[in-house]
Scaffold this motif. Sequence first.
Motif, short mmCIF file in Angstrom:
data_model
loop_
_atom_site.label_atom_id
_atom_site.label_comp_id
_atom_site.label_asym_id
_atom_site.label_seq_id
_atom_site.Cartn_x
_atom_site.Cartn_y
_atom_site.Cartn_z
N ARG A 32 23.09 59.62 34.93
CA ARG A 32 23.33 59.18 36.19
C ARG A 32 22.39 57.57 36.44
NH1 ARG A 32 23.15 61.51 42.43
NH2 ARG A 32 20.63 61.38 41.88
N THR A 33 23.03 56.52 37.17
CA THR A 33 21.71 55.71 37.17
C THR A 33 21.39 55.71 38.06
OG1 THR A 33 23.70 54.20 37.28
CG2 THR A 33 22.88 54.83 35.16
N GLY A 34 22.34 54.90 40.25
CA GLY A 34 21.67 54.89 40.89
C GLY A 34 22.57 55.79 41.72
N GLU A 76 19.16 52.25 44.74
CA GLU A 76 18.85 53.64 44.51
C GLU A 76 18.50 53.90 43.35
OE1 GLU A 76 16.06 57.65 45.83
OE2 GLU A 76 17.85 56.12 47.50
N PRO A 77 17.42 53.42 42.29
CA PRO A 77 17.95 54.38 40.58
C PRO A 77 17.63 55.67 41.31
CG PRO A 77 15.37 52.39 40.79
CD PRO A 77 16.51 52.83 42.42
N ALA A 78 18.76 56.07 40.79
CA ALA A 78 18.44 58.08 40.83
C ALA A 78 18.87 58.71 39.13
CB ALA A 78 19.92 58.32 42.01
N PRO A 79 18.15 58.19 38.61
CA PRO A 79 18.52 59.05 37.10
C PRO A 79 18.98 60.38 37.20
CG PRO A 79 16.05 58.19 36.86
CD PRO A 79 16.58 57.09 38.39
N LEU A 102 17.99 46.72 41.07
CA LEU A 102 18.25 46.92 42.20
C LEU A 102 18.13 46.92 43.51
CD1 LEU A 102 18.74 50.32 39.74
CD2 LEU A 102 19.97 48.03 39.66
N ASP A 103 17.00 47.25 43.53
CA ASP A 103 16.93 46.88 45.37
C ASP A 103 17.16 45.54 45.64
OD1 ASP A 103 15.04 48.16 47.79
OD2 ASP A 103 14.14 45.94 47.52
N LYS A 104 17.16 44.44 45.05
CA LYS A 104 18.16 43.88 46.09
C LYS A 104 19.59 43.49 45.86
CE LYS A 104 14.68 40.17 43.54
NZ LYS A 104 14.79 38.68 42.26
#
Length: 322
Positions: free
Chosen positions: A122-124, A290-293, A284-286
């Motif tokens: 998972r990425t985000g 949310e990064p969610a590895p 990603l914040d822009k």
Amino acid sequence: MNRRLAIFTALGIATSGLFASSASAAADYPDKPVRMIVPYAAGGGVDNIARVVATHLGARLKQPVIIDNRPGANANIGADAVAKAAPDGYTLLMGATFLAFNRATMKVIPYDASQDLVPVARTGKAPFVLVVPASSPFKTVAELVEYMKANPDKASYGAVGAGSPTNLIFPKNTGTNPVQVLYKGGAAAMPDLIAGRLTYMIQTTSEVLPSIASGKLRALAVSGSTRFGHLPAVPTMKEAGVKDLEGTGWWGLFAPAKTPPAVVQRLSDEIQVVMKQADVAAALDKLGIEPAPMPAATFAPFFEAELKSYVEVARQFNLTAE
């Protein structure tokens, strides 16, 4: 007895040869560019995160990771292409929640997300946002719903994927019946939404935040159980009076089934590193993501739980899409 021993020995040699070959291939992976299929048009939510991940993953793998946009058929064209690709780690899918809701709500689908794809990482994650044109008179969800009930022949919404539970639950739980207008990607719908040719849209944060910030769109509510940090003044759907929309979107990398475990593990490990990089988090914040590895070992059961959850939602709300 000697004959049996000879057979078992031969089988053992053959099997060990296969394992050695697989391990050798994984050790050399990758020795050429990797293709990441995005099953939506360029500029949409899935495409946005895919491009950030591809750039940094390529740097880690020391091979280009090339984005290949394959929009159409509720994202099933691109997903099916990966499901039927050679299981060698050179064709990947940037998947998302669409894999779960397509499987749960579509009657005919050319692949099985549970059997034909293997979760890599998972990425985000991010909530969905209900937006209206800035020129519209609606300041709250209640005002939007009141208008749609009074003008059922004039209300419409843009959708990327006919089977999205978010898009289907919102009208069902507000007692409205707006016309659904389908697009190949969120970016393709933005001009119509901003111009007021659509009444509203419920879309991923990365596709609407820039237009909210520039004053072209107005956010009325977000999905999820808590408010969204980028839009702290915007209520959740539940706070706005719409139940059953606490879910949020997620993105993740998939490979064809039977991809060598060592290759899956290599990709999973690299994604964990990529998603923890400060410049990736900033990019990603822009986008409001949310990064969610999540590594393969954790992402696989998460994905199976998502598949079951969407089946339950589809059953509970009788959600179907052709």
